[in-house]
Design a protein around this motif. Sequence first.
Motif, mmCIF file in Angstrom:
data_model
loop_
_atom_site.group_PDB
_atom_site.id
_atom_site.type_symbol
_atom_site.label_atom_id
_atom_site.label_comp_id
_atom_site.label_asym_id
_atom_site.label_seq_id
_atom_site.Cartn_x
_atom_site.Cartn_y
_atom_site.Cartn_z
ATOM 1 N N SER A 83 0.779 -1.201 -0.068
ATOM 2 C CA SER A 83 0.175 0.054 -0.020
ATOM 3 C C SER A 83 0.968 1.383 0.005
ATOM 4 C CB SER A 83 -0.922 0.036 1.231
ATOM 5 O OG SER A 83 -0.395 0.070 2.387
ATOM 6 N N ASN A 84 2.116 0.993 0.410
ATOM 7 C CA ASN A 84 3.191 2.306 0.366
ATOM 8 C C ASN A 84 4.324 1.971 0.153
ATOM 9 O OD1 ASN A 84 1.814 4.787 0.901
ATOM 10 N ND2 ASN A 84 1.391 3.809 2.809
ATOM 11 N N PRO A 85 5.442 2.381 -0.466
ATOM 12 C CA PRO A 85 6.677 2.046 -0.803
ATOM 13 C C PRO A 85 7.325 2.011 0.748
ATOM 14 C CG PRO A 85 6.038 3.620 -2.351
ATOM 15 C CD PRO A 85 4.897 3.577 -1.414
ATOM 16 N N PRO A 86 8.286 1.144 0.732
ATOM 17 C CA PRO A 86 9.116 0.979 1.947
ATOM 18 C C PRO A 86 10.169 2.120 2.028
ATOM 19 C CG PRO A 86 9.778 -0.623 0.896
ATOM 20 C CD PRO A 86 8.494 -0.134 -0.120
ATOM 21 N N GLU A 87 10.424 2.350 3.371
ATOM 22 C CA GLU A 87 11.512 3.482 3.458
ATOM 23 C C GLU A 87 12.748 2.710 2.861
ATOM 24 O OE1 GLU A 87 12.018 5.945 7.100
ATOM 25 O OE2 GLU A 87 9.934 5.646 7.540
ATOM 26 N N ASN A 102 15.560 -1.997 -0.174
ATOM 27 C CA ASN A 102 16.945 -2.906 0.083
ATOM 28 C C ASN A 102 16.517 -4.137 1.091
ATOM 29 O OD1 ASN A 102 18.432 -2.159 -2.281
ATOM 30 N ND2 ASN A 102 19.162 -0.630 -1.166
ATOM 31 N N LEU A 103 15.990 -3.506 2.094
ATOM 32 C CA LEU A 103 15.472 -4.644 3.248
ATOM 33 C C LEU A 103 14.629 -5.375 2.899
ATOM 34 C CD1 LEU A 103 15.724 -5.102 6.373
ATOM 35 C CD2 LEU A 103 13.910 -3.489 6.690
ATOM 36 N N VAL A 104 13.482 -5.057 2.055
ATOM 37 C CA VAL A 104 12.447 -5.990 1.571
ATOM 38 C C VAL A 104 13.195 -6.775 0.636
ATOM 39 C CG1 VAL A 104 10.286 -6.112 0.329
ATOM 40 C CG2 VAL A 104 10.659 -4.413 2.154
ATOM 41 N N ASN A 105 13.900 -6.334 -0.416
ATOM 42 C CA ASN A 105 14.486 -7.380 -1.280
ATOM 43 C C ASN A 105 15.526 -8.430 -0.621
ATOM 44 O OD1 ASN A 105 13.321 -5.959 -3.186
ATOM 45 N ND2 ASN A 105 15.002 -4.559 -3.736
ATOM 46 N N ASN A 106 16.212 -7.926 0.496
ATOM 47 C CA ASN A 106 16.999 -8.737 1.470
ATOM 48 C C ASN A 106 16.150 -9.863 1.947
ATOM 49 O OD1 ASN A 106 19.416 -7.692 0.382
ATOM 50 N ND2 ASN A 106 19.445 -6.304 2.008
ATOM 51 N N ASP A 123 9.728 -0.875 10.478
ATOM 52 C CA ASP A 123 10.102 0.280 11.248
ATOM 53 C C ASP A 123 10.673 0.442 12.543
ATOM 54 O OD1 ASP A 123 8.516 1.842 9.170
ATOM 55 O OD2 ASP A 123 6.617 0.916 9.949
ATOM 56 N N ASP A 124 11.267 1.520 13.085
ATOM 57 C CA ASP A 124 11.773 1.369 14.357
ATOM 58 C C ASP A 124 10.856 1.125 15.503
ATOM 59 O OD1 ASP A 124 14.327 1.963 13.589
ATOM 60 O OD2 ASP A 124 14.099 4.133 13.341
ATOM 61 N N TYR A 125 9.592 1.691 15.024
ATOM 62 C CA TYR A 125 8.354 1.480 16.187
ATOM 63 C C TYR A 125 7.758 0.211 15.903
ATOM 64 C CZ TYR A 125 3.863 1.567 18.252
ATOM 65 O OH TYR A 125 2.635 1.703 18.966
ATOM 66 N N VAL A 183 12.367 -5.641 11.994
ATOM 67 C CA VAL A 183 13.351 -5.919 11.061
ATOM 68 C C VAL A 183 14.155 -4.671 10.503
ATOM 69 C CG1 VAL A 183 12.571 -8.160 10.150
ATOM 70 C CG2 VAL A 183 11.564 -5.900 8.998
ATOM 71 N N ALA A 184 14.035 -3.482 11.160
ATOM 72 C CA ALA A 184 14.723 -2.492 10.947
ATOM 73 C C ALA A 184 15.915 -2.137 11.552
ATOM 74 C CB ALA A 184 13.873 -1.376 11.216
#
Length: 135
Positions: free
Chosen positions: A26-30, A33-37, A120-122, A134-135
């Motif tokens: 629903s939104n691109p991640p910040e 690369n994290l998602v790709n990994n 996310d950090d939260y 996973v941030a």
Amino acid sequence: MKWQMALLTLLKERQDQTIALAIDTSNPPEDPNLVNNIIKLFQELKKDAILVQADFKIRSTTPIDKAEIKYFKHGKASYTEVLEWAEAEKIDTLFYITDVTGHFYEELQVNYKVFWLVPDDYLPRVPFGKAIKVA
């Protein structure tokens, strides 16, 4: 590094199970690369995993090695369809990359393991299953 080891262990423990990796698009991640990994880790350790792309509805279900992620910018996410799909497909464990701000039907019965991978950090409280930052 702690979450990587936790995810690695979870995948190794579930080699004989049916696994799906869902991505909230629903939104691109910040950090794309994290998602790709994370996807690459699934591709290496669980080649038969199913990749589910969803926002307010399921956009695609493909083998994990066919990962070509398309993000949207509307911010609307619902987990209901993915959770119902996982039940119908007899998924043993669902990993869901999301910020956990989406919706689902409260009376929905989830009879399989769910791990919320939160980039996310939260780390919000999850409705069921286990959250892994996973941030």
